[in-house]
Design a protein around this motif. Sequence first.
Motif, PDB file in Angstrom:
ATOM      1  N   VAL A  30       6.084 -11.284  27.692  1.00  0.00           N
ATOM      2  CA  VAL A  30       6.164 -11.140  29.144  1.00  0.00           C
ATOM      3  C   VAL A  30       6.085  -9.653  29.506  1.00  0.00           C
ATOM      4  CG1 VAL A  30       7.604 -13.205  29.281  1.00  0.00           C
ATOM      5  CG2 VAL A  30       8.687 -10.967  29.268  1.00  0.00           C
ATOM      6  N   SER A  31       5.922  -9.372  30.792  1.00  0.00           N
ATOM      7  CA  SER A  31       5.958  -7.976  31.239  1.00  0.00           C
ATOM      8  C   SER A  31       7.280  -7.722  31.949  1.00  0.00           C
ATOM      9  CB  SER A  31       4.786  -7.673  32.169  1.00  0.00           C
ATOM     10  OG  SER A  31       4.889  -8.416  33.356  1.00  0.00           O
ATOM     11  N   TRP A  32       7.786  -6.497  31.818  1.00  0.00           N
ATOM     12  CA  TRP A  32       9.057  -6.084  32.413  1.00  0.00           C
ATOM     13  C   TRP A  32       8.820  -4.743  33.079  1.00  0.00           C
ATOM     14  CZ3 TRP A  32      14.292  -7.807  32.136  1.00  0.00           C
ATOM     15  CH2 TRP A  32      15.259  -6.869  32.490  1.00  0.00           C
ATOM     16  N   PHE A  33       8.934  -4.692  34.397  1.00  0.00           N
ATOM     17  CA  PHE A  33       8.763  -3.451  35.152  1.00  0.00           C
ATOM     18  C   PHE A  33      10.046  -3.162  35.904  1.00  0.00           C
ATOM     19  CE2 PHE A  33       4.453  -5.217  34.834  1.00  0.00           C
ATOM     20  CZ  PHE A  33       3.825  -4.160  34.184  1.00  0.00           C
ATOM     21  N   ASN A  34      10.688  -2.062  35.559  1.00  0.00           N
ATOM     22  CA  ASN A  34      11.934  -1.657  36.195  1.00  0.00           C
ATOM     23  C   ASN A  34      11.629  -0.617  37.260  1.00  0.00           C
ATOM     24  OD1 ASN A  34      14.735  -1.814  36.410  1.00  0.00           O
ATOM     25  ND2 ASN A  34      15.014  -0.001  35.158  1.00  0.00           N
ATOM     26  N   LYS A  35      12.150  -0.804  38.471  1.00  0.00           N
ATOM     27  CA  LYS A  35      11.909   0.130  39.567  1.00  0.00           C
ATOM     28  C   LYS A  35      13.227   0.528  40.205  1.00  0.00           C
ATOM     29  CE  LYS A  35       7.460  -1.348  41.406  1.00  0.00           C
ATOM     30  NZ  LYS A  35       6.781  -1.785  42.615  1.00  0.00           N
ATOM     31  N   THR A  36      13.321   1.796  40.591  1.00  0.00           N
ATOM     32  CA  THR A  36      14.428   2.255  41.411  1.00  0.00           C
ATOM     33  C   THR A  36      13.887   2.453  42.812  1.00  0.00           C
ATOM     34  OG1 THR A  36      15.481   3.345  39.541  1.00  0.00           O
ATOM     35  CG2 THR A  36      16.161   4.050  41.739  1.00  0.00           C
ATOM     36  N   ARG A  37      14.486   1.753  43.757  1.00  0.00           N
ATOM     37  CA  ARG A  37      14.052   1.849  45.147  1.00  0.00           C
ATOM     38  C   ARG A  37      15.078   2.656  45.933  1.00  0.00           C
ATOM     39  NH1 ARG A  37      12.256  -4.443  45.716  1.00  0.00           N
ATOM     40  NH2 ARG A  37      10.460  -4.282  44.356  1.00  0.00           N
ATOM     41  N   ILE A  38      14.573   3.577  46.750  1.00  0.00           N
ATOM     42  CA  ILE A  38      15.438   4.433  47.551  1.00  0.00           C
ATOM     43  C   ILE A  38      15.052   4.271  49.012  1.00  0.00           C
ATOM     44  CG2 ILE A  38      16.135   6.812  48.000  1.00  0.00           C
ATOM     45  CD1 ILE A  38      15.373   7.422  45.076  1.00  0.00           C
ATOM     46  N   VAL A  51      14.005  -5.285  38.969  1.00  0.00           N
ATOM     47  CA  VAL A  51      13.108  -5.542  37.855  1.00  0.00           C
ATOM     48  C   VAL A  51      12.134  -6.632  38.271  1.00  0.00           C
ATOM     49  CG1 VAL A  51      14.637  -7.224  36.752  1.00  0.00           C
ATOM     50  CG2 VAL A  51      12.965  -6.019  35.382  1.00  0.00           C
ATOM     51  N   GLN A  52      10.871  -6.437  37.911  1.00  0.00           N
ATOM     52  CA  GLN A  52       9.844  -7.445  38.148  1.00  0.00           C
ATOM     53  C   GLN A  52       9.352  -7.933  36.789  1.00  0.00           C
ATOM     54  OE1 GLN A  52       6.890  -5.493  40.530  1.00  0.00           O
ATOM     55  NE2 GLN A  52       8.057  -5.772  42.410  1.00  0.00           N
ATOM     56  N   ILE A  53       9.428  -9.225  36.600  1.00  0.00           N
ATOM     57  CA  ILE A  53       9.028  -9.838  35.328  1.00  0.00           C
ATOM     58  C   ILE A  53       7.874 -10.777  35.609  1.00  0.00           C
ATOM     59  CG2 ILE A  53       9.790 -11.301  33.417  1.00  0.00           C
ATOM     60  CD1 ILE A  53      12.686 -10.389  34.240  1.00  0.00           C
ATOM     61  N   ARG A  54       6.857 -10.706  34.791  1.00  0.00           N
ATOM     62  CA  ARG A  54       5.722 -11.629  34.891  1.00  0.00           C
ATOM     63  C   ARG A  54       5.660 -12.415  33.575  1.00  0.00           C
ATOM     64  NH1 ARG A  54       5.805 -10.032  39.492  1.00  0.00           N
ATOM     65  NH2 ARG A  54       4.281  -8.783  40.589  1.00  0.00           N
ATOM     66  N   ILE A  55       5.697 -13.730  33.709  1.00  0.00           N
ATOM     67  CA  ILE A  55       5.609 -14.624  32.545  1.00  0.00           C
ATOM     68  C   ILE A  55       4.267 -15.328  32.615  1.00  0.00           C
ATOM     69  CG2 ILE A  55       6.686 -16.518  31.293  1.00  0.00           C
ATOM     70  CD1 ILE A  55       9.242 -15.946  32.972  1.00  0.00           C
ATOM     71  N   PRO A  56       3.336 -15.035  31.689  1.00  0.00           N
ATOM     72  CA  PRO A  56       2.044 -15.723  31.695  1.00  0.00           C
ATOM     73  C   PRO A  56       2.246 -17.239  31.582  1.00  0.00           C
ATOM     74  CG  PRO A  56       1.989 -13.857  30.191  1.00  0.00           C
ATOM     75  CD  PRO A  56       3.420 -14.041  30.611  1.00  0.00           C
ATOM     76  N   ALA A  57       1.375 -17.988  32.231  1.00  0.00           N
ATOM     77  CA  ALA A  57       1.498 -19.453  32.251  1.00  0.00           C
ATOM     78  C   ALA A  57       1.585 -20.045  30.844  1.00  0.00           C
ATOM     79  CB  ALA A  57       0.335 -20.065  33.023  1.00  0.00           C
ATOM     80  N   ALA A  58       0.892 -19.437  29.885  1.00  0.00           N
ATOM     81  CA  ALA A  58       0.913 -19.944  28.515  1.00  0.00           C
ATOM     82  C   ALA A  58       2.287 -19.789  27.865  1.00  0.00           C
ATOM     83  CB  ALA A  58      -0.137 -19.223  27.677  1.00  0.00           C
ATOM     84  N   ARG A  59       3.128 -18.902  28.406  1.00  0.00           N
ATOM     85  CA  ARG A  59       4.463 -18.636  27.843  1.00  0.00           C
ATOM     86  C   ARG A  59       5.571 -19.416  28.548  1.00  0.00           C
ATOM     87  NH1 ARG A  59       3.817 -16.329  22.984  1.00  0.00           N
ATOM     88  NH2 ARG A  59       2.291 -14.654  23.097  1.00  0.00           N
ATOM     89  N   VAL A  60       5.241 -20.072  29.649  1.00  0.00           N
ATOM     90  CA  VAL A  60       6.252 -20.830  30.391  1.00  0.00           C
ATOM     91  C   VAL A  60       6.572 -22.093  29.603  1.00  0.00           C
ATOM     92  CG1 VAL A  60       6.769 -22.059  32.527  1.00  0.00           C
ATOM     93  CG2 VAL A  60       5.489 -19.913  32.602  1.00  0.00           C
ATOM     94  N   SER A  61       7.845 -22.257  29.297  1.00  0.00           N
ATOM     95  CA  SER A  61       8.265 -23.436  28.531  1.00  0.00           C
ATOM     96  C   SER A  61       8.887 -24.457  29.484  1.00  0.00           C
ATOM     97  CB  SER A  61       9.287 -22.996  27.475  1.00  0.00           C
ATOM     98  OG  SER A  61      10.426 -22.454  28.125  1.00  0.00           O
ATOM     99  N   ALA A  62       9.642 -25.377  28.935  1.00  0.00           N
ATOM    100  CA  ALA A  62      10.324 -26.369  29.766  1.00  0.00           C
ATOM    101  C   ALA A  62      11.380 -25.700  30.641  1.00  0.00           C
ATOM    102  CB  ALA A  62      10.967 -27.429  28.880  1.00  0.00           C
ATOM    103  N   PHE A  63      11.843 -24.521  30.229  1.00  0.00           N
ATOM    104  CA  PHE A  63      12.837 -23.774  31.006  1.00  0.00           C
ATOM    105  C   PHE A  63      12.116 -22.906  32.023  1.00  0.00           C
ATOM    106  CE2 PHE A  63      15.512 -20.210  32.025  1.00  0.00           C
ATOM    107  CZ  PHE A  63      16.780 -20.756  32.099  1.00  0.00           C
TER     108      PHE A  63
END
Length: 113
Positions: A30-38, A51-63
């Motif tokens: 997955v991708s993990w992008f951490n941002k500090t917003r002011i 934090v913004q996380i992107r989970i590719p469809a191929a990695r999405v499980s039953a959870f």
Amino acid sequence: MLACTETVTFVRLVKGVDADTYETAEISGVSWFNKTRIRTENNGVVYNNAVQIRIPAARVSAFLPAVGDFVVHGSISGSIEKRSDLEPYKPRKVMAVGDNRRGGLPHVAVIGQ
């Protein structure tokens, strides 16, 4: 999808009749992008870490992550029996989940704070 080299662990509280338990789901790739917003407000400067996380469809499980779950960057060793067991991992609370599995770059987007 680019930059999908990270591992995250989602932790969900499962309310029970006698006791609560915690369910975990580890997802790699997955991708993990951490941002500090002011921003400025009446009392001065306010900041938060998101934090913004992107989970590719191929990695999405039953959870599928849900609002209110916790997310940890990396793996969790051992079991989680109470909320304080999560503290060493610096968990983020899931604030929003977007199911974008239709379209050109199918993925599930997760925002945490």
